[in-house]
Structure formats: structure tokens, C-alpha cells
Design an enzyme around this catalytic site. Structure first.
Site, PDB file in Angstrom:
ATOM      1  N   GLU A 103     -27.615  20.817  17.023  1.00  0.00           N
ATOM      2  CA  GLU A 103     -29.112  20.993  17.192  1.00  0.00           C
ATOM      3  C   GLU A 103     -29.613  22.373  17.080  1.00  0.00           C
ATOM      4  O   GLU A 103     -28.817  23.411  16.959  1.00  0.00           O
ATOM      5  CB  GLU A 103     -29.378  20.657  18.915  1.00  0.00           C
ATOM      6  CG  GLU A 103     -29.963  19.169  19.099  1.00  0.00           C
ATOM      7  CD  GLU A 103     -31.401  18.998  18.827  1.00  0.00           C
ATOM      8  OE1 GLU A 103     -31.865  19.628  17.939  1.00  0.00           O
ATOM      9  OE2 GLU A 103     -31.948  18.071  19.195  1.00  0.00           O
ATOM     10  N   ASP A 104     -30.945  22.598  16.798  1.00  0.00           N
ATOM     11  CA  ASP A 104     -31.491  23.779  16.617  1.00  0.00           C
ATOM     12  C   ASP A 104     -31.825  24.348  18.006  1.00  0.00           C
ATOM     13  O   ASP A 104     -31.712  25.651  18.206  1.00  0.00           O
ATOM     14  CB  ASP A 104     -32.761  23.639  15.743  1.00  0.00           C
ATOM     15  CG  ASP A 104     -33.953  22.555  16.253  1.00  0.00           C
ATOM     16  OD1 ASP A 104     -33.323  21.639  17.003  1.00  0.00           O
ATOM     17  OD2 ASP A 104     -35.093  22.814  15.957  1.00  0.00           O
ATOM     18  N   ASP A 107     -34.601  22.830  24.974  1.00  0.00           N
ATOM     19  CA  ASP A 107     -35.604  23.486  25.677  1.00  0.00           C
ATOM     20  C   ASP A 107     -35.200  22.995  27.027  1.00  0.00           C
ATOM     21  O   ASP A 107     -34.932  23.590  27.878  1.00  0.00           O
ATOM     22  CB  ASP A 107     -36.911  22.954  24.872  1.00  0.00           C
ATOM     23  CG  ASP A 107     -37.802  23.645  24.896  1.00  0.00           C
ATOM     24  OD1 ASP A 107     -38.208  24.083  26.091  1.00  0.00           O
ATOM     25  OD2 ASP A 107     -38.609  24.110  23.812  1.00  0.00           O
ATOM     26  N   PHE A 156     -42.523  30.485  22.999  1.00  0.00           N
ATOM     27  CA  PHE A 156     -42.997  29.850  21.428  1.00  0.00           C
ATOM     28  C   PHE A 156     -42.322  30.225  20.332  1.00  0.00           C
ATOM     29  O   PHE A 156     -42.280  31.573  19.803  1.00  0.00           O
ATOM     30  CB  PHE A 156     -44.294  29.706  21.108  1.00  0.00           C
ATOM     31  CG  PHE A 156     -45.100  28.439  21.460  1.00  0.00           C
ATOM     32  CD1 PHE A 156     -44.620  27.010  20.861  1.00  0.00           C
ATOM     33  CD2 PHE A 156     -46.092  28.249  22.260  1.00  0.00           C
ATOM     34  CE1 PHE A 156     -45.433  25.907  21.356  1.00  0.00           C
ATOM     35  CE2 PHE A 156     -46.779  27.147  22.805  1.00  0.00           C
ATOM     36  CZ  PHE A 156     -46.412  25.901  22.144  1.00  0.00           C
ATOM     37  N   ARG A 169     -40.870  25.910   9.375  1.00  0.00           N
ATOM     38  CA  ARG A 169     -39.506  25.668   9.431  1.00  0.00           C
ATOM     39  C   ARG A 169     -38.566  26.291   8.341  1.00  0.00           C
ATOM     40  O   ARG A 169     -37.489  26.567   8.636  1.00  0.00           O
ATOM     41  CB  ARG A 169     -39.302  24.078   9.241  1.00  0.00           C
ATOM     42  CG  ARG A 169     -39.677  23.072  10.141  1.00  0.00           C
ATOM     43  CD  ARG A 169     -39.047  21.696   9.991  1.00  0.00           C
ATOM     44  NE  ARG A 169     -40.078  20.765  10.424  1.00  0.00           N
ATOM     45  CZ  ARG A 169     -39.682  20.052  11.889  1.00  0.00           C
ATOM     46  NH1 ARG A 169     -38.840  20.812  12.368  1.00  0.00           N
ATOM     47  NH2 ARG A 169     -40.167  19.225  12.340  1.00  0.00           N
TER      48      ARG A 169
HETATM   49  C1  PRP Z   1     -36.590  19.605  19.328  1.00  0.00           C
HETATM   50  C2  PRP Z   1     -35.124  20.093  19.083  1.00  0.00           C
HETATM   51  C3  PRP Z   1     -34.528  19.275  20.226  1.00  0.00           C
HETATM   52  C4  PRP Z   1     -35.605  19.053  21.421  1.00  0.00           C
HETATM   53  C5  PRP Z   1     -35.249  19.966  22.349  1.00  0.00           C
HETATM   54  O1  PRP Z   1     -37.123  18.650  18.374  1.00  0.00           O
HETATM   55  O2  PRP Z   1     -34.869  19.892  17.954  1.00  0.00           O
HETATM   56  O3  PRP Z   1     -34.259  17.773  19.612  1.00  0.00           O
HETATM   57  O4  PRP Z   1     -36.919  19.274  20.606  1.00  0.00           O
HETATM   58  O5  PRP Z   1     -36.262  19.740  23.496  1.00  0.00           O
HETATM   59  P1  PRP Z   1     -35.931  19.259  24.906  1.00  0.00           P
HETATM   60  O6  PRP Z   1     -34.617  19.913  25.338  1.00  0.00           O
HETATM   61  O7  PRP Z   1     -37.000  19.498  25.751  1.00  0.00           O
HETATM   62  O8  PRP Z   1     -35.911  17.899  24.817  1.00  0.00           O
HETATM   63  P2  PRP Z   1     -38.535  18.218  18.166  1.00  0.00           P
HETATM   64  O9  PRP Z   1     -38.808  16.787  19.098  1.00  0.00           O
HETATM   65  O10 PRP Z   1     -39.613  19.235  18.186  1.00  0.00           O
HETATM   66  O11 PRP Z   1     -38.359  17.421  16.726  1.00  0.00           O
HETATM   67  P3  PRP Z   1     -37.887  18.243  15.297  1.00  0.00           P
HETATM   68  O12 PRP Z   1     -36.534  18.726  15.529  1.00  0.00           O
HETATM   69  O13 PRP Z   1     -38.311  17.177  14.355  1.00  0.00           O
HETATM   70  O14 PRP Z   1     -38.938  19.347  15.358  1.00  0.00           O
END
Ligand code: PRP
Length: 184
Positions: A103-104, A107, A156, A169
Site C-alpha cells: 500500500e502507499d 490512513d 494532506f 501522483r
Molecule cells: C488510499 C490508500 C489506501 C486507503 C487508505 O486509497 O491507497 O487504499 O486510501 O485509507 P484508509 O486507511 O483510511 O482506509 P484511495 O481510496 O485514496 O484510492 P487510490 O489509491 O486509488 O488513490
């Protein structure tokens, strides 16, 4: 893309390309040690994990197979519900596999906690998580994460796969976004 391309949307560089690269070297070495003699199915979570996935797997000596999932919360207002929908599922059968989710960012932790339970129900030998970034200040659920690049403040952030409204990105570093971008 470099900091200048962001103009006044960039508040500051939180993690430079060099810092990210150095941390990835450490994480890859740790993963190689932990999975010695095993093969790993690396699962990237679209779209944000594309950069860390590409940079991490190229540092590994461990044999890997790569697969991808795309998931989404049900509507923007219900993200905190932790209800996740699969937009693209894996092509791979997980039975008996060593799975490493990449994962990136973690949150609230809700996406990963759901994903962990979902993948664990498919009969893998093991499931672990590697994330480039984690925001301890935003956590709503505890997720057991084996590999963490950096714990960061609850701000952010964009770049290195992370977007704001699908922009930024492709920054090679992680930057903090200036408040005027998201506060209107
Ligand atoms: C981001 C990230 C995780 C998630 C984390 O994805 O890549 O999958 O949010 O958030 P959380 O811990 O609050 O669940 P996002 O939904 O922004 O999609 P993306 O990777 O396509 O930008």
C-alpha cells in the site's frame, strides 16, 4: 515532476526521493530476510501503490509474483464506515500462498483492515502488509502492519502515488499540500 511544477500548491517536501529510496532499501532487505527460501505473491492496491510496488519489487531478491486489486469505499460520505467494494479482484488463487499486500498509505486503517480479513479468508499460508506511509494520528482501527516506510503527521500529503483530486501522483517525492488547495 519537481517541486517547481506544483507552484504554491506545495507547502513543503516531507520525504525526498533519496529518503524514500534509502528506506526502500531497508524494507527490501528485511523482506528478503523474512521470506528466505519462499516465493511471495505481492498484491498492489490500485492506484496509489503503483510507485511503491514498482520500486520495492525491483529491490527484492526473493522470487515474486505480482497481482493487483482495486477497491473503493461505498461513496465518499461513507469511507469511515469501512465498507469496501472490490472494483478489480485478484487473478490469483491465494490457497497456500505467502501474500504481501503493498500500500502507499494507511490512513484510518479501514481499507487495510477489511482487505486483510478478505484475503485471509481465501486460504493463504500467510498475509502481511507493507505500506510506504502510515498516519498514526488518523487511525480508527488497529492494523497489524509488518513493514512501514514512514510514520507521518496527519496532514494532506501528495506524491509518490498519492493524489489530491487525481493530481500529483507522479511526484517522485512526498509533499504536503498547501491549505488553499483543499480548504475551499
Ligand atoms: C488510499 C490508500 C489506501 C486507503 C487508505 O486509497 O491507497 O487504499 O486510501 O485509507 P484508509 O486507511 O483510511 O482506509 P484511495 O481510496 O485514496 O484510492 P487510490 O489509491 O486509488 O488513490
Amino acid at each position: 515532476m519537481d517541486p517547481v511544477d506544483m507552484g504554491d500548491d506545495l507547502a513543503g517536501v516531507l520525504l525526498s526521493e533519496a529518503q524514500i529510496a534509502a528506506r526502500l532499501d531497508e524494507l527490501a532487505a528485511q523482506i528478503d530476510r523474512d521470506y528466505a527460501g519462499k516465493a511471495v505473491l505481492v498484491v498492489g492496491v490500485l492506484k496509489g501503490a503503483v510507485m511503491v510496488m514498482a520500486d520495492l519489487v525491483r529491490r527484492l531478491h526473493t522470487p515474486v509474483q505480482m497481482d493487483w486489486m482495486a477497491v473503493s469505499s461505498y461513496g465518499s460520505g461513507t469511507k469511515s464506515s469501512g465498507v469496501v467494494r472490490i472494483l478489480k479482484d485478484l487473478d490469483t488463487d491465494l490457497t497456500g500462498r505467502h501474500v504481501l499486500i503493498v500500500e502507499d498509505i494507511i490512513d484510518s486503517g479501514l481499507t487495510l483492515s477489511w482487505l486483510l480479513a478478505n484475503l485471509r479468508s481465501r486460504g493463504p499460508e500467510s498475509v502481511e502488509i507493507a505500506t510506504m506511509l502510515r498516519k498514526p494520528g488518523a487511525a480508527k482501527v488497529d492494523v497489524d502492519v509488518r513493514y512501514v516506510g514512514f510514520d507521518i503527521p496527519n496532514e494532506f500529503v501528495v506524491g509518490y502515488g498519492l493524489d489530491y483530486a487525481e493530481k500529483y501522483r507522479n511526484l517522485p517525492f512526498v509533499g504536503t499540500l498547501a491549505p488553499h488547495v483543499y480548504s475551499h
